[in-house]
Design a protein around this motif. Structure first.
Motif, PDB file in Angstrom:
ATOM      1  N   GLU A 149       0.783  -1.028   0.066  1.00 18.50           N
ATOM      2  CA  GLU A 149       0.113  -0.090   0.014  1.00 18.50           C
ATOM      3  C   GLU A 149       0.942   1.243  -0.046  1.00 18.50           C
ATOM      4  O   GLU A 149       1.942   1.307   0.820  1.00 18.50           O
ATOM      5  CB  GLU A 149      -1.142   0.047   1.451  1.00 18.50           C
ATOM      6  CG  GLU A 149      -2.047  -1.084   1.189  1.00 18.50           C
ATOM      7  CD  GLU A 149      -2.961  -0.879   2.414  1.00 18.50           C
ATOM      8  OE1 GLU A 149      -3.578   0.040   2.413  1.00 18.50           O
ATOM      9  OE2 GLU A 149      -3.127  -1.883   3.198  1.00 18.50           O
ATOM     10  N   ASP A 196       0.829   5.658  -1.244  1.00 19.67           N
ATOM     11  CA  ASP A 196       0.424   6.829  -1.840  1.00 19.67           C
ATOM     12  C   ASP A 196       0.878   7.179  -3.093  1.00 19.67           C
ATOM     13  O   ASP A 196       1.857   6.485  -3.510  1.00 19.67           O
ATOM     14  CB  ASP A 196       0.400   8.296  -0.652  1.00 19.67           C
ATOM     15  CG  ASP A 196      -0.229   7.882   0.577  1.00 19.67           C
ATOM     16  OD1 ASP A 196      -1.477   7.302   0.534  1.00 19.67           O
ATOM     17  OD2 ASP A 196       0.384   8.061   1.838  1.00 19.67           O
ATOM     18  N   ASP A 197       0.392   8.175  -3.587  1.00 22.65           N
ATOM     19  CA  ASP A 197       0.984   8.580  -5.026  1.00 22.65           C
ATOM     20  C   ASP A 197       2.641   8.831  -5.110  1.00 22.65           C
ATOM     21  O   ASP A 197       3.078   9.614  -4.237  1.00 22.65           O
ATOM     22  CB  ASP A 197       0.289   9.994  -5.467  1.00 22.65           C
ATOM     23  CG  ASP A 197      -1.202   9.808  -5.696  1.00 22.65           C
ATOM     24  OD1 ASP A 197      -1.784   8.817  -5.502  1.00 22.65           O
ATOM     25  OD2 ASP A 197      -1.795  11.041  -5.710  1.00 22.65           O
ATOM     26  N   GLU A 232      -1.166   6.075 -10.539  1.00 19.77           N
ATOM     27  CA  GLU A 232      -1.966   6.982 -10.075  1.00 19.77           C
ATOM     28  C   GLU A 232      -3.046   7.626 -10.827  1.00 19.77           C
ATOM     29  O   GLU A 232      -4.178   7.999 -10.227  1.00 19.77           O
ATOM     30  CB  GLU A 232      -0.979   8.617 -10.271  1.00 19.77           C
ATOM     31  CG  GLU A 232       0.215   8.450  -9.482  1.00 19.77           C
ATOM     32  CD  GLU A 232       1.506   7.595  -9.623  1.00 19.77           C
ATOM     33  OE1 GLU A 232       2.156   7.168  -8.797  1.00 19.77           O
ATOM     34  OE2 GLU A 232       1.396   7.240 -10.820  1.00 19.77           O
ATOM     35  N   LYS A 256      -5.626   4.740  -9.518  1.00 16.44           N
ATOM     36  CA  LYS A 256      -6.004   5.326  -7.988  1.00 16.44           C
ATOM     37  C   LYS A 256      -6.947   6.288  -8.257  1.00 16.44           C
ATOM     38  O   LYS A 256      -8.014   6.259  -7.360  1.00 16.44           O
ATOM     39  CB  LYS A 256      -4.703   5.785  -7.204  1.00 16.44           C
ATOM     40  CG  LYS A 256      -4.899   6.123  -6.032  1.00 16.44           C
ATOM     41  CD  LYS A 256      -3.777   6.239  -5.160  1.00 16.44           C
ATOM     42  CE  LYS A 256      -3.672   6.538  -3.643  1.00 16.44           C
ATOM     43  NZ  LYS A 256      -4.279   7.988  -3.360  1.00 16.44           N
ATOM     44  N   GLU A 285     -11.005   6.056  -6.876  1.00 19.37           N
ATOM     45  CA  GLU A 285     -11.446   6.749  -5.755  1.00 19.37           C
ATOM     46  C   GLU A 285     -12.879   7.561  -6.108  1.00 19.37           C
ATOM     47  O   GLU A 285     -13.484   7.947  -5.336  1.00 19.37           O
ATOM     48  CB  GLU A 285     -10.465   7.640  -5.187  1.00 19.37           C
ATOM     49  CG  GLU A 285      -9.113   7.061  -4.550  1.00 19.37           C
ATOM     50  CD  GLU A 285      -7.972   7.973  -4.196  1.00 19.37           C
ATOM     51  OE1 GLU A 285      -7.193   7.614  -3.486  1.00 19.37           O
ATOM     52  OE2 GLU A 285      -7.921   9.237  -4.927  1.00 19.37           O
ATOM     53  N   ASN A 301      -8.513  -2.032  -3.774  1.00 21.81           N
ATOM     54  CA  ASN A 301      -8.384  -1.079  -2.758  1.00 21.81           C
ATOM     55  C   ASN A 301      -7.353  -0.133  -3.568  1.00 21.81           C
ATOM     56  O   ASN A 301      -6.111  -0.338  -4.093  1.00 21.81           O
ATOM     57  CB  ASN A 301      -7.494  -1.486  -1.608  1.00 21.81           C
ATOM     58  CG  ASN A 301      -6.979  -0.493  -0.697  1.00 21.81           C
ATOM     59  OD1 ASN A 301      -6.620   0.602  -1.065  1.00 21.81           O
ATOM     60  ND2 ASN A 301      -7.100  -0.770   0.683  1.00 21.81           N
ATOM     61  N   ARG A 331      -4.981   2.375  -2.744  1.00 15.14           N
ATOM     62  CA  ARG A 331      -3.720   2.413  -2.268  1.00 15.14           C
ATOM     63  C   ARG A 331      -2.896   1.070  -2.555  1.00 15.14           C
ATOM     64  O   ARG A 331      -1.647   1.105  -2.792  1.00 15.14           O
ATOM     65  CB  ARG A 331      -3.701   2.475  -0.703  1.00 15.14           C
ATOM     66  CG  ARG A 331      -4.285   3.952  -0.251  1.00 15.14           C
ATOM     67  CD  ARG A 331      -4.170   4.387   1.101  1.00 15.14           C
ATOM     68  NE  ARG A 331      -2.682   4.919   1.420  1.00 15.14           N
ATOM     69  CZ  ARG A 331      -1.662   4.302   2.069  1.00 15.14           C
ATOM     70  NH1 ARG A 331      -2.246   2.914   2.538  1.00 15.14           N
ATOM     71  NH2 ARG A 331      -0.640   4.435   2.203  1.00 15.14           N
ATOM     72  N   GLN A 381      -1.832   1.417  -6.201  1.00 10.98           N
ATOM     73  CA  GLN A 381      -0.627   2.246  -6.393  1.00 10.98           C
ATOM     74  C   GLN A 381       0.423   1.563  -5.724  1.00 10.98           C
ATOM     75  O   GLN A 381       1.636   1.780  -6.301  1.00 10.98           O
ATOM     76  CB  GLN A 381      -1.168   3.641  -5.350  1.00 10.98           C
ATOM     77  CG  GLN A 381       0.007   4.503  -5.395  1.00 10.98           C
ATOM     78  CD  GLN A 381       0.500   5.183  -6.425  1.00 10.98           C
ATOM     79  OE1 GLN A 381      -0.285   5.814  -6.930  1.00 10.98           O
ATOM     80  NE2 GLN A 381       1.752   4.690  -6.946  1.00 10.98           N
TER      81      GLN A 381
END
Length: 284
Positions: A72, A74-75, A83, A86, A90, A111, A113, A116
């Motif tokens: 998991e 973040d960007d 990205e 993701k 979202e 998911n 994350r 990503q």
């Protein structure tokens, strides 16, 4: 002891083999300069020393091809395939992603994350073997591993599972192969949408470049001469100058624009001729 062997292609189609957390093979590439790595690492030449250093960094930083694999994240960059996926997960436009993870093979992920984390820093995954710890982490997030016993890479079988599970807007990340045409032609109900994101295009033939544009939704330029030439002739929408991301369909453009809107960047353009002053060298 079970075999632990992972083969990736990276940095201009360089073949790298990782076994038991150690690099055991590094190939060579005719591509010596990448503007992205120059911008991030001030690297002027992609030689074997840098490739080893970069892959070792990935192994140590997020456990690539090891039981310590972080799944998991973040960007990582402003605009990349993971990205884009993701952001569109979202906002509800994509329900699941059929992707590939070292140590697990084909994975169906819901998911953002995880999408990503799995795809953000890994190049073309050619083959992999099961790592139980990685598979457990993925399953604990609700992801489905196609074959935990073999870590098989088969995006078509992954698509079939996603359909069986009832997902309606299914994105697939895939490297160039004849399977892309099979994915596009696979029969689905009218309420099911399949979106194909093609990465790692360095070294494709002219025929393969045409095939990925005709069957894909997003196509990354990477260091591909044929993808670049096809784009120059057919003038699809795109984003980025150094290593463009091309929109092979209106859906692809919508997904890319959604990401650009989120990060307040100018939307896709079809300005041609493209500025190629800082492109990978040489294109393959």
């Amino acid at each position: 002891m079970a075999e632990d062997r992972h083969v990736i292609e990276t940095l201009g189609k360089v073949r790298v083999v990782i076994e038991n957390g150690e690099i055991t093979e590094v190939g060579s590439s005719e591509m010596k300069y990448c503007p992205m790595f120059h911008a991030m690492h001030k690297v002027d030449e992609l030689n074997e020393e840098f490739i080893r250093k970069n892959i070792n960094f990935r192994i140590q930083d997020f456990g690539m091809c090891t039981p310590d694999r972080v799944i998991e994240m973040d960007d990582l960059v402003t605009v990349g395939i993971s990205e884009i996926l993701k952001t569109n997960m979202e906002n509800g436009e994509i329900d699941c992603v059929v992707g590939a993870c070292d140590g697990a093979g084909t994975v169906i992920m819901t998911n953002p994350r995880v999408v990503q984390g799995v795809g953000g820093r890994v190049s073309g995954l050619i083959s992999t073997t099961p790592i139980p710890e990685v598979i457990k982490k993925l399953e604990d997030t609700g992801s489905i591993v196609l074959d935990p016993e073999t870590a098989e890479l088969n995006q078509l079988e992954g698509l079939k599972i996603a359909i069986e599970k009832g997902y309606k807007n299914i994105a697939i990340t895939v490297i160039p192969s004849p399977m892309i045409k099979e994915l596009r032609q696979y029969p689905v109900d009218d309420d099911v949408n399949v979106y194909i994101f093609v990465a790692h295009t360095t070294g494709v033939s002219a025929e393969e470049a045409e095939m990925v544009f005709k069957n894909g939704d997003i196509v990354t330029a990477c260091a591909s001469k044929e993808v670049s030439d096809y784009a120059d002739e057919h003038k699809p929408y795109y984003y980025g100058l150094k290593v463009p991301i091309f929109c092979a369909s209106e859906d692809g453009r919508r997904f890319l624009d959604n990401r650009l809107k989120k990060i307040n960047k100018p939307l896709t353009t079809n300005d041609y001729p493209r500025n190629k002053d800082d492109s990978p060298r040489k294109l393959l």
